[in-house]
Design an enzyme around this catalytic site. Structure first.
Site, PDB file in Angstrom:
ATOM      1  N   HIS A 140       0.828  -1.207   0.000  1.00  0.00           N
ATOM      2  CA  HIS A 140       0.000   0.000   0.000  1.00  0.00           C
ATOM      3  C   HIS A 140       0.865   1.260   0.000  1.00  0.00           C
ATOM      4  O   HIS A 140       1.414   1.652   1.036  1.00  0.00           O
ATOM      5  CB  HIS A 140      -0.934  -0.046   1.229  1.00  0.00           C
ATOM      6  CG  HIS A 140      -1.894   1.095   1.299  1.00  0.00           C
ATOM      7  ND1 HIS A 140      -2.385   1.581   2.483  1.00  0.00           N
ATOM      8  CD2 HIS A 140      -2.458   1.864   0.330  1.00  0.00           C
ATOM      9  CE1 HIS A 140      -3.208   2.584   2.238  1.00  0.00           C
ATOM     10  NE2 HIS A 140      -3.264   2.774   0.945  1.00  0.00           N
ATOM     11  N   GLU A 152       2.795   0.593   3.379  1.00  0.00           N
ATOM     12  CA  GLU A 152       2.259  -0.388   4.337  1.00  0.00           C
ATOM     13  C   GLU A 152       2.339  -1.743   3.647  1.00  0.00           C
ATOM     14  O   GLU A 152       1.815  -1.905   2.538  1.00  0.00           O
ATOM     15  CB  GLU A 152       0.781  -0.092   4.622  1.00  0.00           C
ATOM     16  CG  GLU A 152       0.516   0.749   5.837  1.00  0.00           C
ATOM     17  CD  GLU A 152      -0.979   0.877   6.133  1.00  0.00           C
ATOM     18  OE1 GLU A 152      -1.348   0.758   7.311  1.00  0.00           O
ATOM     19  OE2 GLU A 152      -1.774   1.130   5.212  1.00  0.00           O
ATOM     20  N   ASN A 190      -5.561   3.945   6.803  1.00  0.00           N
ATOM     21  CA  ASN A 190      -6.910   4.451   6.517  1.00  0.00           C
ATOM     22  C   ASN A 190      -7.906   4.204   7.636  1.00  0.00           C
ATOM     23  O   ASN A 190      -8.957   4.832   7.668  1.00  0.00           O
ATOM     24  CB  ASN A 190      -7.398   3.899   5.183  1.00  0.00           C
ATOM     25  CG  ASN A 190      -6.650   4.573   4.050  1.00  0.00           C
ATOM     26  OD1 ASN A 190      -6.321   5.759   4.152  1.00  0.00           O
ATOM     27  ND2 ASN A 190      -6.341   3.836   3.007  1.00  0.00           N
TER      28      ASN A 190
END
Ligand SMILES: CC(=O)CC(=O)SCCNC(=O)CCNC(=O)[C@H](O)C(C)(C)COP(=O)(O)OP(=O)(O)OC[C@H]1O[C@@H](n2cnc3c(N)ncnc32)[C@H](O)[C@@H]1OP(=O)(O)O
Ligand SMILES: NC(=O)C1=CN([C@@H]2O[C@H](COP(=O)(O)OP(=O)(O)OC[C@H]3O[C@@H](n4cnc5c(N)ncnc54)[C@H](OP(=O)(O)O)[C@@H]3O)[C@@H](O)[C@H]2O)C=CC1
Length: 284
Positions: A140, A152, A190
């Protein structure tokens, strides 16, 4: 396993950035999208970023050309047939991602790693449609990819240690810092960022302050580089809504319910910077 050839699926804002940093690190890159115009738009962004680097004296014209020469156009997923790793950066939608991973599993060489740049979808569920879940992983990147240091790295339930290590090493080669995270909706980034953005949208919806005032408070009061509404526009309001829906559904807590104003904007096609209008209006 030595990675030489990287395929990136989706030439949007994330896919083009990922292709750029991979090509800069010396990997051969196949950049795939469904239509020529989408590929060209992605390549255009990369070319502009590299031109800015030349202007600022960070790259020579020759280095810029060498990076671009390492990027090959692809309009068919069949081109995964000789990639060592595929990084998927298509839209944030489980059906689309599962369909891509099913096809990749059939096409890509046995040794190939199948990575996804999903913002929030469970890696384990994407991996489950393949016959190689141990070779599926989350990678990510953050937006804008050429600038942000973090990746990530998300282990699905079945992800093999060796695959994790290969991806962690590749992340270093890209000049990024990898952080290991387990597979839960929204991961860390997130799960924390999007509820803040959603709350900012609620504050606007409830008339607590103007959009500019909300952004100013977070910029000047908390030293955020962008206010949350500007950042939402930058990420893409469709992506923000998808992430909130995944948090809401996956964690089952009403505190993650997406703000109705966010839904309304997405329904109107106001997707933020990429569509020219979101909370703010952008000139193309
Ligand atoms: C949704 C998810 O799943 C996860 C996510 O990615 S969430 C989003 C995470 N990202 C953020 O939070 C970004 C927050 N914003 C910022 O950090 C900054 O505003 C920013 C880096 C984007 C821009 O920085 P700024 O200081 O406001 O503007 P600016 O001076 O124009 O740019 C700073 C540098 O970034 C570069 N840059 C800015 N935007 C860029 C882009 N889109 N692509 C490439 N480079 C870019 C500029 O060239 C500039 O580089 P130099 O100073 O070396 O020349
Ligand atoms: N925006 C962000 O800040 C971040 C996003 N992400 C994640 O990255 C992914 C991409 O997001 P982003 O780049 O912002 O989105 P964009 O909308 O900018 O780009 C997505 C691209 O993928 C293309 N696409 C859609 N389906 C396919 C397919 N089946 N095969 C090939 N290409 C396809 C789209 O084409 P078309 O235009 O026709 O739909 C578009 O060009 C999402 O999963 C998102 O959650 C991760 C980190 C940050």
């Amino acid at each position: 396993m030595a990675i030489q050839k990287v395929m990136v699926i989706g030439a949007g804002q994330m896919g083009s950035g990922i292709a750029q940093v991979c090509a800069q690190a010396g990997y051969e890159v196949i950049l795939n999208d469904m239509k020529d115009e989408f590929f060209e738009r992605g390549l255009n962004t990369i070319t502009k970023n590299l031109a800015r680097d030349v202007e600022k004296g960070r790259k020579t014209e020759e280095e810029k050309s060498a990076v671009l020469a390492r990027i090959t156009k692809s309009l068919t997923i069949e081109d995964a047939k000789d990639a060592d790793i595929i990084i998927e950066a298509a839209v944030e939608n489980m059906d689309i991602k599962q369909s891509i991973f099913k096809q990749l599993d059939e096409i890509a060489p046995k040794h190939a790693i199948l990575a996804t740049n999903t913002s929030s979808l469970p890696i384990t569920e994407i991996a489950a449609v393949t016959k190689r879940p141990e070779q599926v992983i989350g990678m990510h990147f953050m937006n804008p990819v050429p600038v942000m240091k973090l990746v990530e790295i998300i282990r699905g339930l079945a992800t093999a240690d060796k695959v994790y290590e290969t991806v962690a090493e590749m992340t270093k080669q890209l000049g990024k810092t990898g952080v290991e995270v387990n597979d839960f909706p929204g991961f860390i980034s997130n799960r924390i960022l999007l509820p803040m953005i959603n709350e900012a949208i609620y504050a606007l919806y409830e008339g607590v302050a103007s959009k500019e005032a909300i952004d100013d408070v977070m910029k000047m009061g908390m030293n955020h580089p962008m206010g949350p509404l500007t950042l939402a526009d930058f990420i893409g309001l469709d992506t923000c809504l998808s992430i909130m829906e995944i948090l809401h559904e996956g964690l089952g807590d009403s505190k993650y319910r997406p703000c109705p104003l966010l839904r309304k904007y997405v329904a109107a096609g106001w997707l933020g910077k990429k569509s020219g209008r979101g909370f703010y209006i952008y000139e193309s």
